[in-house]
Design an enzyme around this catalytic site. Structure first.
Site, mmCIF file in Angstrom:
data_model
loop_
_atom_site.group_PDB
_atom_site.id
_atom_site.type_symbol
_atom_site.label_atom_id
_atom_site.label_comp_id
_atom_site.label_asym_id
_atom_site.label_seq_id
_atom_site.Cartn_x
_atom_site.Cartn_y
_atom_site.Cartn_z
ATOM 1 N N CYS A 116 8.237 -6.206 27.663
ATOM 2 C CA CYS A 116 7.230 -6.538 28.687
ATOM 3 C C CYS A 116 6.292 -7.633 28.162
ATOM 4 O O CYS A 116 5.702 -7.488 27.090
ATOM 5 C CB CYS A 116 6.437 -5.307 29.089
ATOM 6 S SG CYS A 116 5.232 -5.689 30.373
ATOM 7 N N ASP A 158 19.494 -13.776 34.234
ATOM 8 C CA ASP A 158 20.064 -14.780 35.136
ATOM 9 C C ASP A 158 21.457 -14.439 35.665
ATOM 10 O O ASP A 158 22.269 -15.353 35.863
ATOM 11 C CB ASP A 158 20.118 -16.157 34.451
ATOM 12 C CG ASP A 158 18.755 -16.691 34.103
ATOM 13 O OD1 ASP A 158 17.757 -16.127 34.597
ATOM 14 O OD2 ASP A 158 18.673 -17.673 33.339
HETATM 15 C C1 FMN Z 1 8.964 -7.774 38.807
HETATM 16 C C2 FMN Z 1 9.597 -7.474 37.469
HETATM 17 C C3 FMN Z 1 9.259 -6.308 36.804
HETATM 18 C C4 FMN Z 1 9.834 -6.012 35.563
HETATM 19 N N1 FMN Z 1 9.533 -4.831 34.946
HETATM 20 C C5 FMN Z 1 10.164 -4.494 33.780
HETATM 21 C C6 FMN Z 1 9.937 -3.222 33.167
HETATM 22 O O1 FMN Z 1 9.173 -2.379 33.665
HETATM 23 N N2 FMN Z 1 10.604 -2.961 31.999
HETATM 24 C C7 FMN Z 1 11.453 -3.869 31.411
HETATM 25 O O2 FMN Z 1 12.027 -3.591 30.358
HETATM 26 N N3 FMN Z 1 11.703 -5.067 31.995
HETATM 27 C C8 FMN Z 1 11.091 -5.383 33.153
HETATM 28 N N4 FMN Z 1 11.392 -6.580 33.771
HETATM 29 C C9 FMN Z 1 12.403 -7.473 33.163
HETATM 30 C C10 FMN Z 1 13.787 -7.271 33.778
HETATM 31 O O3 FMN Z 1 14.279 -5.968 33.499
HETATM 32 C C11 FMN Z 1 14.792 -8.301 33.209
HETATM 33 O O4 FMN Z 1 14.853 -8.176 31.822
HETATM 34 C C12 FMN Z 1 14.407 -9.752 33.544
HETATM 35 O O5 FMN Z 1 13.968 -9.871 34.891
HETATM 36 C C13 FMN Z 1 15.591 -10.706 33.301
HETATM 37 O O6 FMN Z 1 16.718 -10.311 34.042
HETATM 38 P P1 FMN Z 1 17.127 -11.040 35.444
HETATM 39 O O7 FMN Z 1 17.291 -12.494 35.146
HETATM 40 O O8 FMN Z 1 18.400 -10.346 35.881
HETATM 41 O O9 FMN Z 1 15.970 -10.801 36.396
HETATM 42 C C14 FMN Z 1 10.786 -6.906 34.989
HETATM 43 C C15 FMN Z 1 11.115 -8.073 35.677
HETATM 44 C C16 FMN Z 1 10.547 -8.366 36.895
HETATM 45 C C17 FMN Z 1 10.944 -9.643 37.610
#
Ligand code: FMN
Length: 318
Positions: free
Chosen positions: A100, A202
């Site tokens: 985070c 991504d």
């Molecule tokens: C709105 C939002 C909230 C998130 N909350 C968490 C969380 O509570 N815990 C965590 O480990 N990652 C959190 N993430 C990160 C995502 O799990 C992920 O690692 C990140 O978005 C990259 O993956 P993606 O490109 O598929 O979105 C959050 C991401 C977003 C966009």
């Protein structure tokens, strides 16, 4: 197939997103092919204080299992105490947040700040692993900031502490969610540890999922933002990985029906006042690309009840 302790899953998972992956959204993603879903992050300290706001975050439904519950914190004893307190809750894996980026968390030494201290990572994972019978996992980033890209070191520390699976988001804390994720650091972690690795960052299409698997050799993939307003992505990825079938994108009618069902479930779970407000962001995602979406979205943001939302969305039914 990934083996995580006693848990065996195919490897396409919904990542944790605070404010997004509540129980209702997780059920919808499971129904649409996610093999494992993660809760929003929950404060270990708040659990040990019996904070009543965490109750909802700890609620799971049998239709979403297997589900990983994600804790954040930075004190091994507090994390272990929290894990022991929730041992009887119905979830299948205990994940520890090490990614985070928000200042409120990082300035407390939690979330991505843990990556500055691999020895502490090992201590936390070890303390939590001793406090629970459930498999313990971690979710890390590429590193804290540029020049400190230590995902491999942190993954090895987590493994030494007893982590059964490691998810890696290929961005530093400094990157937040911007720019392109670096999948090469995910490959390096996969090559360094013995436990299964889940690659994240991504993945928006079935082809992205296949590319992640091919380029990094990971055992599983995690989709987060690509699932917003788009729970269908999991079935589409599964079909493509199985035999190259590219299922069509959902139609406008399917999107509206999903948005409205999501809203009804959210209202059942959280009540109409909160449910309808939480749906505003989801509806915006379901409507992405609809003609005139921005005007309708403004009205959705003022909707106070289900009937008003339904009326606004039904103008798109074909
Ligand atoms: C709105 C939002 C909230 C998130 N909350 C968490 C969380 O509570 N815990 C965590 O480990 N990652 C959190 N993430 C990160 C995502 O799990 C992920 O690692 C990140 O978005 C990259 O993956 P993606 O490109 O598929 O979105 C959050 C991401 C977003 C966009």
């Amino acid at each position: 197939m990934i083996e995580i302790g006693n848990l065996k899953i195919n490897g396409v998972v919904l990542g944790p997103m605070a404010g997004v992956t509540d129980m209702v959204f997780r059920v919808l993603c499971r129904e649409n092919g996610a093999d494992l879903v993660y809760t929003e992050m929950v404060s270990a300290k708040a659990i040990t204080y019996n904070n009543k706001n965490t109750k909802e975050l700890l609620t799971t439904d049998e239709n979403e299992k297997p589900v990983a519950l994600q804790l954040f914190g930075n004190e091994p004893q507090v994390m272990a105490e929290a894990a022991a307190m929730i041992e009887g809750y119905d979830f299948d894996m205990l994940d520890i947040n090490m990614g985070c980026p928000v200042p409120k968390i990082v300035n407390n030494g939690e979330g991505a700040a843990l990556m500055k201290n691999p020895a502490l990572i090992e201590d936390i994972v070890s303390a939590v692993s001793h406090a629970t019978k459930k498999p313990v996992s971690v979710k890390i980033r590429k590193g804290f900031e540029e020049g400190e890209e230590n995902a491999v070191e942190c993954a090895l520390a987590a493994e030494a502490g007893g982590a059964k699976v490691i998810a890696v988001h290929g961005r530093t804390r400094e990157d937040y969610y911007f720019g392109q994720a670096d999948w090469d650091c995910i490959r390096k972690v996969k090559e360094a540890v013995k436990v299964p690795v889940i690659g994240n960052g991504d993945i928006y299409t079935p082809q992205d999922a296949e590319r992640m698997l091919n380029e990094t050799g990971v055992d599983g993939i995690m989709v987060a933002r690509g699932a917003q307003g788009n729970p269908w992505i999991f079935n589409r990825i599964n079909a493509y990985l199985k035999d190259g079938t590219l299922l069509p994108e959902p139609t406008i009618n399917e999107r509206i029906q999903m948005a409205l069902r999501h809203a009804r479930m959210e209202i059942d779970f959280k009540g109409e006042y909160i449910g309808i407000r939480e749906m505003r962001r989801h509806v915006a995602w379901y409507m992405a690309g609809f003609p005139g979406a921005s005007k309708v979205r403004d009205k959705v943001n003022l909707a106070e009840n289900y009937e008003a939302l339904e009326k606004l969305l039904n103008i798109y039914l074909q």
